[in-house]
Scaffold this active site. Structure first.
Site: not given
Length: 351
Positions: A316-317
């Site tokens: 993610g991120e």
């Protein structure tokens, strides 16, 4: 603000530039189609940017953060405090997306939509604090209508800042312990699929943990199932503040004419919700990668998306999207920089 601004008209791709870019690709010193999907990427970007020779010099990354009440059901391998701790890591430069944004020369902003534990004011973080995380969606809707609207608007505002900075590509990232559970629940509702087909390990659950997560999601679907046909209700009942902000950002990108590069499972679910809210936004979404979460493939198929990479990512991120940017840049460089057969005095294939 309009309560349903997301229904506003989206920009249209430029058909003339699409045609001119395709014609240019056919004149470059290579067999037609030999650069595979890189050719189509360049053509698509030309149509979206309204330029025969597109470029991606200025990249904007926003990481949206928010906590999830469903963590109380024991669905995550990590404690909820990690969400706030990672905000500090983002702005100190130690997170994966921090490193990748630096490498790309991209602008990086972090938006705190609502962590469970109050944080000190962090330089580089926009603390909106719409709520102390969402409610536990097995007991009640995750968000009230006003909270969800404000989160959508937060995504829209981020795109406005990206536009003011002259950005050519928007990447949304997310941080929120429990958000793969929220994303999977939303995907189940939007795709009318059982939890067992779409649930994965998230941050590292074992088989029993995955089974428990699926059971929790089924309880939530039973509670909120009557609203499956309404994407806004699905978002507010099963989603998260950061997921709503992502959806708002993707919708705003399409309305402003900015290309969005969609990251992994959670971002793709937000994109699916955005497309259900306004189908015309789909043309402005490129998809970076196919992640390790089993539900991601189903969501990509529903969006008729062809991701650029398949690296088994599940961080993610916005990290997977950042990793795909050099590929997009090289597609643009090849399209703009290669000589045509006429320019190079190279014989083309007979017509």
């Amino acid at each position: 603000m309009s309560l349903q601004w997301w229904r506003d008209t989206c920009r249209e791709a430029d058909p003339q530039m699409r045609r001119r870019a395709a014609e240019r690709q056919d004149r470059l010193t290579k067999p037609r189609g030999s650069l595979g999907r890189l050719e189509q990427v360049a053509i698509d970007l030309a149509a979206l940017q309204g330029r025969e020779r597109p470029s991606l010099e200025r990249i904007w990354v926003t990481v949206f953060a928010g906590d999830h009440g469903v963590v109380a059901e024991g669905i995550s391998a990590y404690p909820q405090a990690v969400t706030g701790e990672m905000l500090r890591n983002f702005v100190r430069g130690g997170a994966a997306i921090s490193v990748l944004a630096r490498e790309l020369g991209a602008g990086l902003e972090v938006v705190d939509l609502g962590t469970a534990f109050p944080l000190e004011a962090l330089p580089g973080v926009r603390h909106l604090r719409l709520a102390a995380g969402t409610a536990n969606f097995v007991e009640a809707p995750a968000m009230g209508a006003e909270e969800c609207l404000l989160a959508l608007e937060a995504g829209r505002e981020s795109v406005r800042r990206a536009e003011q900075a002259g950005s050519q590509l928007f990447i949304g990232g997310e941080m929120g312990i429990g958000n793969t559970t929220a994303a999977a629940a939303m995907a189940c509702a939007l795709l009318d699929a059982p939890a067992s087909a779409l649930v994965g390990p998230g941050t590292g659950l074992d088989a029993s943990g995955v089974a428990h997560k699926a059971a929790v999601i089924e309880r939530a679907l039973a509670l909120h199932g009557a609203h499956r046909a309404d994407p806004f209700e699905t978002l507010r009942r099963l989603g998260g503040l950061e997921i709503a902000a992502l959806a708002g950002a993707y919708l705003a990108c399409a309305q402003k004419g900015m290309v969005a590069l969609v990251d992994g499972y959670i971002c793709s679910v937000a994109a699916l919700c955005a497309v259900r809210l306004n189908p015309a936004c789909r043309d402005w979404l490129l998809f970076a990668h196919s992640g390790a979460e089993p539900g991601h493939r189903h969501v990509l198929e529903a969006l008729a998306a062809q991701p650029l990479l398949d690296l088994g990512l599940r961080l993610g991120e916005g990290s997977g999207a950042a990793l795909a940017v050099p590929l997009l840049r090289q597609a643009c460089a090849l399209h703009a920089g290669m000589a045509t057969f006429a320019e190079a005095a190279v014989s083309d294939r007979p017509a």
